[in-house]
Write a protein that holds these residues in place. Structure first.
Motif, PDB file in Angstrom:
ATOM      1  N   ARG A 223      31.377 -77.062  35.469  1.00  0.00           N
ATOM      2  CA  ARG A 223      30.640 -77.532  34.297  1.00  0.00           C
ATOM      3  C   ARG A 223      31.584 -78.242  33.344  1.00  0.00           C
ATOM      4  O   ARG A 223      31.299 -79.344  32.869  1.00  0.00           O
ATOM      5  N   LYS A 224      32.746 -77.636  33.104  1.00  0.00           N
ATOM      6  CA  LYS A 224      33.732 -78.253  32.214  1.00  0.00           C
ATOM      7  C   LYS A 224      34.163 -79.622  32.738  1.00  0.00           C
ATOM      8  O   LYS A 224      34.435 -80.530  31.967  1.00  0.00           O
ATOM      9  N   LEU A 225      34.253 -79.749  34.058  1.00  0.00           N
ATOM     10  CA  LEU A 225      34.694 -81.015  34.650  1.00  0.00           C
ATOM     11  C   LEU A 225      33.516 -81.984  34.807  1.00  0.00           C
ATOM     12  O   LEU A 225      33.660 -83.038  35.415  1.00  0.00           O
TER      13      LEU A 225
ATOM     14  N   GLN B 194      37.283 -84.853  44.106  1.00  0.00           N
ATOM     15  CA  GLN B 194      38.573 -84.840  43.438  1.00  0.00           C
ATOM     16  C   GLN B 194      38.526 -83.905  42.233  1.00  0.00           C
ATOM     17  O   GLN B 194      39.471 -83.183  41.953  1.00  0.00           O
ATOM     18  N   ARG B 195      37.372 -83.878  41.532  1.00  0.00           N
ATOM     19  CA  ARG B 195      37.244 -82.961  40.397  1.00  0.00           C
ATOM     20  C   ARG B 195      37.124 -81.517  40.885  1.00  0.00           C
ATOM     21  O   ARG B 195      37.672 -80.605  40.276  1.00  0.00           O
ATOM     22  N   ALA B 196      36.406 -81.321  42.004  1.00  0.00           N
ATOM     23  CA  ALA B 196      36.294 -79.962  42.557  1.00  0.00           C
ATOM     24  C   ALA B 196      37.675 -79.448  42.948  1.00  0.00           C
ATOM     25  O   ALA B 196      37.975 -78.259  42.813  1.00  0.00           O
ATOM     26  N   MET B 197      38.535 -80.371  43.418  1.00  0.00           N
ATOM     27  CA  MET B 197      39.880 -79.945  43.789  1.00  0.00           C
ATOM     28  C   MET B 197      40.697 -79.586  42.556  1.00  0.00           C
ATOM     29  O   MET B 197      41.483 -78.636  42.572  1.00  0.00           O
ATOM     30  N   THR B 198      40.487 -80.328  41.483  1.00  0.00           N
ATOM     31  CA  THR B 198      41.157 -79.977  40.230  1.00  0.00           C
ATOM     32  C   THR B 198      40.685 -78.590  39.776  1.00  0.00           C
ATOM     33  O   THR B 198      41.488 -77.766  39.342  1.00  0.00           O
ATOM     34  N   ALA B 199      39.390 -78.322  39.918  1.00  0.00           N
ATOM     35  CA  ALA B 199      38.867 -77.004  39.566  1.00  0.00           C
ATOM     36  C   ALA B 199      39.521 -75.928  40.432  1.00  0.00           C
ATOM     37  O   ALA B 199      39.903 -74.866  39.946  1.00  0.00           O
TER      38      ALA B 199
ATOM     39  N   ALA C 237      38.451 -86.079  33.075  1.00  0.00           N
ATOM     40  CA  ALA C 237      38.254 -84.659  33.378  1.00  0.00           C
ATOM     41  C   ALA C 237      39.585 -83.937  33.502  1.00  0.00           C
ATOM     42  O   ALA C 237      39.770 -82.849  32.949  1.00  0.00           O
ATOM     43  N   ILE C 238      40.522 -84.557  34.216  1.00  0.00           N
ATOM     44  CA  ILE C 238      41.820 -83.902  34.415  1.00  0.00           C
ATOM     45  C   ILE C 238      42.511 -83.709  33.069  1.00  0.00           C
ATOM     46  O   ILE C 238      43.010 -82.633  32.748  1.00  0.00           O
ATOM     47  N   ARG C 239      42.493 -84.778  32.265  1.00  0.00           N
ATOM     48  CA  ARG C 239      43.220 -84.700  31.011  1.00  0.00           C
ATOM     49  C   ARG C 239      42.654 -83.607  30.117  1.00  0.00           C
ATOM     50  O   ARG C 239      43.378 -82.812  29.516  1.00  0.00           O
ATOM     51  N   GLU C 240      41.327 -83.559  30.082  1.00  0.00           N
ATOM     52  CA  GLU C 240      40.681 -82.592  29.219  1.00  0.00           C
ATOM     53  C   GLU C 240      41.018 -81.153  29.625  1.00  0.00           C
ATOM     54  O   GLU C 240      41.368 -80.324  28.807  1.00  0.00           O
ATOM     55  N   ILE C 241      40.941 -80.886  30.931  1.00  0.00           N
ATOM     56  CA  ILE C 241      41.090 -79.500  31.368  1.00  0.00           C
ATOM     57  C   ILE C 241      42.545 -79.053  31.281  1.00  0.00           C
ATOM     58  O   ILE C 241      42.846 -77.910  30.957  1.00  0.00           O
TER      59      ILE C 241
ATOM     60  N   ASP D 178      29.871 -88.951  28.405  1.00  0.00           N
ATOM     61  CA  ASP D 178      28.845 -88.930  29.445  1.00  0.00           C
ATOM     62  C   ASP D 178      28.448 -90.325  29.885  1.00  0.00           C
ATOM     63  O   ASP D 178      27.523 -90.501  30.657  1.00  0.00           O
ATOM     64  N   ASN D 179      29.138 -91.324  29.367  1.00  0.00           N
ATOM     65  CA  ASN D 179      28.759 -92.674  29.737  1.00  0.00           C
ATOM     66  C   ASN D 179      29.932 -93.416  30.375  1.00  0.00           C
ATOM     67  O   ASN D 179      30.185 -94.578  30.088  1.00  0.00           O
ATOM     68  N   ILE D 180      30.687 -92.699  31.214  1.00  0.00           N
ATOM     69  CA  ILE D 180      31.745 -93.368  31.960  1.00  0.00           C
ATOM     70  C   ILE D 180      31.484 -93.139  33.430  1.00  0.00           C
ATOM     71  O   ILE D 180      30.700 -92.274  33.811  1.00  0.00           O
ATOM     72  N   GLY D 181      32.170 -93.912  34.253  1.00  0.00           N
ATOM     73  CA  GLY D 181      32.140 -93.681  35.689  1.00  0.00           C
ATOM     74  C   GLY D 181      30.768 -93.811  36.300  1.00  0.00           C
ATOM     75  O   GLY D 181      29.949 -94.613  35.870  1.00  0.00           O
TER      76      GLY D 181
END
Lengths: 548, 329
Positions: free
Chosen positions: A138-140, A162-167, A197-201, A538-541
């Motif tokens: 959710r955070k990502l 890639q985000r799931a892997m960061t998680a 996402a990476i930077r934020e987390i 919410d308006n990127i990518g």
């Protein structure tokens, strides 16, 4: 307790090739404080990944440490037992790989791979870790965070994986994460959301990170400090802003300078000129799946048309239609104003000769068992019928044109060449047919920036000398800026915008072009922050593409 | 699941087609065998007339295509015909006391399946475990010993291994009986005891292949990024191999297991002879000797069907072991 998390001193690493050990990293020092993000940049072969893995106390097969020390939070990783290292890996030090698609085990669900670390290391129970995983998803900002983990890796897109892997790396709340080119394989619009996402987390959990990449603009967004590597040697290390504004070393300056290559603008095409190749209302399909819809554009003599778009937008399919490999289901391809047969099988030798192609992966496009000289000689012989001395002379002159002297390179095999040299052979092979028109399919995207620039300069010179027309397929807008005369933007098999480069890089744009352009990372370290503030998270990518 | 079902149905149809082609090949090949049943049974002094009479009675005078179609029709309806050798020529032809091929083959086939089953239950777990361990401890003494041991057992002739086992396990240490003359109505424990020596012999023969394939296909995967990832997550070497490599290495392993099971059903004549085990292999060889064509053909077809069926099962299991096919996007 000190602030220091990683301390590498005078580290020498060697890699084995053909029974000899060659140096990969030569006496590099590296320091990382808790919660700090260090960017590690350099070309491929500079030893970035090897160094990143060494910071985890891990060497791939065929790599060994010959000297030096690696300490993690006071623990000597090079002399620690295998069991002691396993206890740290995944729990306190985690890794995010370049290709999430290859690094997730295809046989298990994503969430099962996520909980493996915490349960095996005894950090959390399976239920706690699953719940925590969903919270991380959710955070990502992964779509359907409660459900997505129960899919298999192949059922999830590259950016999401890639985000799931960061998680997954975050699962045990490690002190350090090694990010190894986590966005290199992604499209620009996907890259940006993974970066955010990476930077934020990483900020949220105050995790220290080593961020490995060859993309300077990306590292500028992510890192507090940057270390530049060149062939296993450290070039310089500095705070990100200092490094960007005032690099002290020549090599670093040259890295920055790469983006300055730009061809002068050419005079506009005369309206009455007959285009070399004209694509007219082409539809195409793979089996029953339609891929292209009403694609039309012209390419003129001595000009470069850059076709841009994300993967799956139909760029390469258009090229396959032009070459006749994939006969269009509707529309036609004109060459010098004349309609060409849709399939290459029915084209004349002369028609075949006029359209040549250079491929993205020079590695796989060259026969590994044939010498360079023969690779180039074959099309010369096929199209011109030259033999003996005349043939050799022609091959020699082609090799001169690509700046690889025949007396040195004629007898080499492709495996004895560097990536850039292989791509030059690909160019010579295309030139051997004496074409008027060459399709360049992502020819620089597998190459490092400096090498890629060399290829672009070579292509530009050849164009001036031989009045060649190029169709330049790319997803890299920096390349477009450098070499294009005209730009065609494709999305989902349609042309969404086209025109001269000058106009294309000036607003107003089609919203998709705008999105593509604004998603290309810039050297400004505040670029991502500003963009997020401007557009909203919410308006990127992919979300932004869907919102259109 | 829809597309998996389609694939499986396609494979099944292909299997049936293959079987049909094989049946033609078998029929033609068997008919090309030199010698003739009628000639053989009547001896050299037979008159042409009596030979012809028997040929006519058995339908051997019909053209080959007609005979093939009759045979195929019989096969499809489960009637494999009557065994020539069991016909009673002295009394009346085709009487109530004729022995059908089915009667002859079924008990033998059952015995062979039993032996194959026992062998598989012993050999497959041993082979896969050895393969996993050899991959885990690759290039160590254990790996080499396991490799050399299984290789030498596969390289020695079957009868030799059989006699060595008899010597060690029946003569010097009388643990198992050296004769495996099992019969109907035997208690399962007796049956198992009698089957043990041939099963062990066959285990020695088939383990090497399966073990080496397990080892190779696991090691093949060890360079994959997801294996590196598992290591970098701090997983133990055993877990990396069993949890992360093995599930992705299943397809080739399943195929080799199926191939070896097929061998166990079709290729064990020598072992059967050594242990006097009443399996289908012995029946087959005996029938060839006396040109008992219906039995030979039926045996061939059963062998072919076993191969096709096992390979089909392996294909389907490989498909099912692939999550991309089990869970489409």
């Amino acid at each position: 307790m000190s602030d220091q998390l990683v301390k590498i001193r005078n580290l020498w690493l060697e890699g084995r090739s053909d029974e000899t050990w060659n140096p990969i990293i030569n006496g590099v020092d590296l320091d990382l404080k808790k919660g700090e993000v260090l960017g590690l940049i350099g070309e491929s072969g500079a030893g970035k990944s090897t160094l990143g893995l060494a910071a985890m106390g891990f060497c791939r097969d065929g790599v060994r440490v010959s000297k030096g020390s690696v300490e993690f939070d006071g623990i000597d990783l090079l002399n620690a037992s295998a069991a002691a290292k396993r206890d740290l890996l995944g729990k306190r030090i985690a890794y995010v790989a370049q290709s999430a698609a290859a690094s997730f085990n295809p046989a298990h669900k994503i969430i099962d791979q996520h909980v493996e670390g915490p349960t095996q290391h005894g950090v959390m129970s399976k239920e706690e870790s699953e719940a925590d995983g969903m919270e991380l998803y959710r955070k990502l900002r992964l779509p359907n965070p409660d459900e997505i983990g129960f899919r298999y890796p192949h059922q999830v897109s590259g950016g999401q994986l890639q985000r799931a892997m960061t998680a997954m790396a975050m699962a045990c709340r490690p002190d350090l994460i090694i990010f190894d080119e986590p966005t290199t394989a992604l499209d620009v619009t996907t890259q940006i959301e993974v970066l955010a996402a990476i930077r934020e987390i990483v900020e949220e959990f105050d995790t220290a990170a080593i961020y490995i990449t060859h993309d300077l603009a990306v590292v500028a967004q992510m890192a507090d400090r940057i270390k530049v590597l060149l062939k296993g040697d450290e070039v310089e290390t500095a705070e990100t802003r200092t490094m960007l504004t005032a690099p002290t070393q020549e090599y670093t300056k040259s890295l920055w300078a790469v983006r300055s290559f730009e061809r002068p603008l050419k005079s506009p095409v005369i309206a009455s000129a007959v285009p070399v190749v004209s694509v007219r209302s082409v539809d195409a399909a793979y089996g029953k799946v339609p891929v292209l819809h009403d694609v039309s554009f012209d390419m003129h003599e001595g000009r470069t048309v850059a076709v841009v778009g994300e993967s799956g937008s139909g760029k390469s399919t258009t090229a396959r239609c032009i070459t006749g490999l994939l006969p269009p289901s509707a529309g036609e391809i004109l060459f010098d104003g004349e309609v060409m047969p849709p399939s290459y099988k029915r084209r004349t030798k002369d028609q075949l000769r006029q359209v040549q192609m250079i491929y993205q992966m020079a590695d796989t496009a060259l026969n590994p068992r044939v010498t360079v000289g023969n690779i180039i000689a074959r099309p010369v012989q096929f199209y011109s019928g030259l033999t003996g001395k005349a043939l050799r002379k022609r091959v020699d002159s082609l090799m001169d044109q690509i700046e690889l002297p025949a007396d040195e390179y004629y007898k080499r095999l492709p495996s004895e060449l560097s990536g850039g040299q292989k791509q030059r052979i690909g160019i010579a092979r295309a030139l051997a047919a004496e074409p008027k028109f060459i399709i360049c399919d992502e020819v620089t995207s597998a190459l490092d920036q400096l090498v890629a620039e060399g290829i672009l300069r070579l292509l530009a010179r050849l164009q001036d000398e031989l009045s060649l027309s190029y169709m330049f397929i790319t997803h890299d807008l920096a390349t477009v800026r450098a070499i294009a005369d005209e730009v065609v933007v494709m999305k989902e098999g349609r042309v969404v915008e086209q025109g001269p480069k000058r106009e294309m890089f000036k607003p107003p744009h089609h919203p998709y072009t705008d999105l593509l352009l604004s998603s290309v990372p810039e050297m400004d370290p505040d670029w991502l922050t500003n963009l997020l503030a401007e557009r909203g998270v919410d308006n990127i990518g992919d979300a932004a593409v869907d919102n259109m | 699941m829809g597309n998996v079902l389609t694939i499986i149905l396609q494979r099944l149809a292909l299997g049936v087609l293959t079987l049909l082609i094989v049946s033609i090949v078998i029929f033609v090949a068997v008919n090309l065998l030199p010698g003739d049943f009628a000639q053989l049974i009547l001896g050299q002094g037979a008159t042409e007339e009596s030979v012809n009479s028997i040929r006519r009675d058995l339908g051997l005078d019909q053209p080959m295509v007609a005979r093939y179609l009759t045979w195929l029709g019989g096969m499809l309806t489960g009637d494999l015909g009557s065994s020539f050798a069991q016909l009673n020529f002295a009394t009346n032809m085709g009487g109530a006391n004729t022995v059908t091929v089915l009667d002859q083959i079924l008990p033998r086939l059952g015995n062979t399946m039993f032996l194959a089953g026992v062998t598989a239950v012993i050999a497959v777990p041993i082979a896969v475990t050895l393969g996993v361990l050899a991959a885990l401890y690759r290039n160590t003494i254990f790996d080499r010993v396991a490799n050399i041991a299984t290789l030498s057992s596969i390289s020695s002739p079957e009868f030799f291994m059989a006699y060595v086992l008899i010597l060690v396990l029946a003569v010097i240490n009388p643990i198992f009986p050296s004769l495996s003359n099992i019969y109907d109505g035997m208690a399962l424990s007796d049956r198992l005891e009698k089957t043990m020596l041939p099963a062990l012999t066959l285990t020695l023969v088939v383990t090497a292949h399966m073990m080496r394939m397990t080892r190779a296909s696991i090691i093949n995967l060890l360079a994959s990024p997801y294996i590196e990832m598992a290591r970098l997550k701090g997983m133990s070497p055993m877990r990396v191999i069993v949890k992360h490599a093995l599930p992705n290495a299943l397809a080739p392993i399943i195929n080799v297991v199926a191939l070896n099971l097929a061998y166990l059903i079709t290729g064990v004549v020598v072992v059967e002879v050594v242990f006097v085990y009443p399996g289908i292999g012995q029946l087959f060889v005996d029938s060839v000797k006396i040109r008992d064509i219906p039995v030979v053909q039926a045996c061939c077809l059963i062998f072919a069907a076993a191969y096709i069926l096992l390979n089909l099962t392996a294909d389907i299991m490989s498909i099912l072991s692939n999550p991309r096919l089990r869970h489409p996007k």
